[in-house]
Design an enzyme around this catalytic site. Structure first.
Site, PDB file in Angstrom:
ATOM      1  N   LYS A 112       0.817  -1.210   0.000  1.00 43.55           N
ATOM      2  CA  LYS A 112       0.000   0.000   0.000  1.00 43.55           C
ATOM      3  C   LYS A 112       0.856   1.267   0.000  1.00 43.55           C
ATOM      4  CE  LYS A 112      -4.015  -2.226   0.707  1.00 43.55           C
ATOM      5  NZ  LYS A 112      -3.689  -3.667   0.713  1.00 43.55           N
TER       6      LYS A 112
HETATM    7  C1  PLP Z   1      -4.369  -4.724   0.271  1.00 51.33           C
HETATM    8  C2  PLP Z   1      -3.572  -5.967   0.202  1.00 51.33           C
HETATM    9  C3  PLP Z   1      -3.801  -6.922  -0.784  1.00 51.33           C
HETATM   10  C4  PLP Z   1      -4.924  -6.804  -1.784  1.00 51.33           C
HETATM   11  O1  PLP Z   1      -4.780  -5.743  -2.689  1.00 51.33           O
HETATM   12  P1  PLP Z   1      -6.073  -5.178  -3.456  1.00 51.33           P
HETATM   13  O2  PLP Z   1      -5.567  -4.011  -4.218  1.00 51.33           O
HETATM   14  O3  PLP Z   1      -7.035  -4.775  -2.389  1.00 51.33           O
HETATM   15  O4  PLP Z   1      -6.594  -6.262  -4.301  1.00 51.33           O
HETATM   16  C5  PLP Z   1      -2.978  -8.025  -0.819  1.00 51.33           C
HETATM   17  N1  PLP Z   1      -1.996  -8.207   0.082  1.00 51.33           N
HETATM   18  C6  PLP Z   1      -1.757  -7.305   1.057  1.00 51.33           C
HETATM   19  C7  PLP Z   1      -0.659  -7.579   2.039  1.00 51.33           C
HETATM   20  C8  PLP Z   1      -2.518  -6.156   1.146  1.00 51.33           C
HETATM   21  O5  PLP Z   1      -2.259  -5.277   2.098  1.00 51.33           O
END
Ligand code: PLP
Length: 495
Positions: A112
């Protein structure tokens, strides 16, 4: 010319990228989309000798036409020059017959960070004279990454909601220890989908908007915001370019990307990269036991009426993948009436069925599968024991489904997106590779480090020694009032 963005639910909407970033999503409930890629493309030739930041500028220039070159350049430098623990930002590592794209080298050790280091910069150039409260629903990782990104931003405050007892101990500590004079956090009695749908409601609440005054905007730092999604397109190009440089592929060869998926933001960013010209064979959409998407890919029916599982990959414990709406928009050739009809059905009945034609078109670009909790642990163990590479549980989901897809088609090399540091989910990792039943995350962190030699990211080492600054727990019905009071606290007295 600059009003390029429209809504997935109404083609009459036409707004600039800056307005789309400030608003987060459309008042008709739809998401903002860039409707037409006909005049937009990025060639591998053009990114050949460029570093991450330079590729980021190229991508942003294509999709944010109302930002000046100077603004884009300032935003990219502020986001990526010092905040990641490697100059590469998202390094690529060869493991066995595939490559892992490590997206977790940012300030909170989650993928993120890639979006949330850049979004506040973009937001800063988009708010004009307004003050903005950012609202975020988090299943664990978005929260801390958003808090870090927006901490102490001028004229912007941030409120993060997460499901009470729905995140890991490390994730919870990361959030609770956040400093800054504009950061608010509350645990909600409910799961992530409850939290997310309430945030959406608050963002759409006309009476609240009126009460807050015309000077205050509410916006979102979730991947429904294009300012968060667009930065994620960059690493798809970057990793492809690295494979060309490493002579693992020739320019033009197709590759697969395996993407651990929750809200469908990450993999949708990949699809946008493909629209910009990246040679992709299949996007492998990998879910945990909350496998709504797998069933959809097999049947064309999206049905969220099913038990909700708390899995060992909690950042993907999601039943409504918000960004899937954007894919429906693109795959129906911008048929906003159709998308609106499907989304209304989802809202009222919890399910919808798409046409065979639409399903087929989606299956051309995407493959979907899932991993159980036991398989996650087996995968972590297997990859560590056989290839000496340590994965977090979310990455392990992508690994398992990538192996499933290899059985069907192994004609193209695969890039596996790694979405978190293994040290964010130490209980599961320890279960997979150590024989012990300790329950203390700090101890487990050190034990894993001793066994594997994989360094613990500095921010996760520090988190144990910081004071707890946030401990609110509220009912989901109180979220609106909470937001209102925090706007008053954080934004009313500022000029
Ligand atoms: C948010 C997240 C995901 C999923 O990503 P999306 O964009 O919501 O599909 C996968 N792995 C981790 C560790 C995340 O924080």
């Amino acid at each position: 010319m600059n009003k390029l963005y429209t809504s997935t639910r109404n083609t009459d909407v036409a707004i600039s990228a800056k307005d789309a970033i400030r608003q987060g999503f459309s008042t008709d409930g739809g998401l903002f989309v860039f409707p037409n890629f006909d005049n937009s493309s990025i060639s591998i030739e053009e990114i050949k000798n460029k570093n991450y930041q330079e590729i980021a500028k190229l991508v942003l220039r294509q999709l944010l036409p109302d930002f000046s070159d100077q603004e884009i350049s300032d935003c990219v430098s502020a986001a990526y020059n010092n905040s990641f623990d490697t100059d590469e930002v998202t390094p690529l590592t060869r493991v066995d017959n595939f490559n892992v794209l490590e997206l977790f080298h940012g300030p909170t050790s989650a993928f993120k960070d890639v979006g949330l280091q850049l979004l506040p910069q973009l937001m800063n150039h988009s708010i004009a004279n307004k003050r903005v409260m950012i609202l975020t629903a988090t299943s664990g990782d978005t929260g801390k990454a958003a808090l870090e990104g927006f901490k102490d931003a001028d004229k912007i405050a941030i409120t993060v909601f997460y499901p009470h007892n729905g995140v890991s101990q490390v994730q919870q500590l990361q959030m609770a220890t956040t400093g800054g004079n504009n950061t608010e956090i509350a645990a909600i009695e409910g799961n992530f989908d409850d939290t997310q749908s309430n945030v959406k409601k608050i963002l759409n609440d006309a009476s609240l908007k009126e009460q807050l005054g015309s000077n205050i905007s509410l916006s979102s730092a979730n991947s429904i915001n294009i300012g968060r999604l667009i930065p994620q397109i960059v690493y798809y190009f970057y990793s492809y370019k690295k494979l060309v440089e490493n002579k693992q592929i020739h320019n033009g060869d197709k590759v697969n990307f395996s993407v651990p998926t929750g809200n469908f933001g990450d993999v949708l960013a990949g699809y946008l990269a493909k629209q910009l010209g990246l040679p992709v064979n299949k996007f492998i959409v990998a879910s945990n036991e909350n496998n709504v998407l797998t069933d959809f890919f097999n049947s064309g029916i999206y049905d969220r009426n099913r038990p909700f599982f708390k899995t060992v990959a909690p950042s993907m414990d999601i039943q409504i993948s918000s960004n899937f709406e954007r894919l429906l928009y693109y795959k129906s050739n911008g048929n906003t009436e159709y998308v609106k009809q499907l989304m209304d059905e989802l809202e009222s009945t919890g399910k919808y069925q798409v046409s065979d034609e639409l399903l087929k078109s989606i299956q051309e670009d995407f493959y979907c599968g899932y991993s159980t909790d036991d398989e996650i642990k087996q995968s972590i163990n297997e990859v560590y024991e056989k290839f000496d590479y340590l994965m977090d549980p979310h990455t392990a989901v992508g690994y398992k489904v990538m192996r499933d897809y290899e059985q069907i088609d192994n004609s193209c090399p695969t890039i596996l997106l790694s979405t978190a540091s293994p040290y964010k989910f130490v209980k599961v990792v320890a279960d997979a590779i150590l024989d012990n039943d300790k329950n203390d995350d700090l101890q487990l962190m050190n034990d894993i480090n001793q066994k594997t030699g994989v360094p613990i990211p500095q921010n996760l080492k520090n988190v144990w020694n910081l004071p707890i600054l946030h401990d609110d727990v509220i009912e989901r019905n109180d979220m609106r009032d909470y937001v209102k009071s925090k706007v008053e606290e954080d934004l009313y007295d500022k000029n």
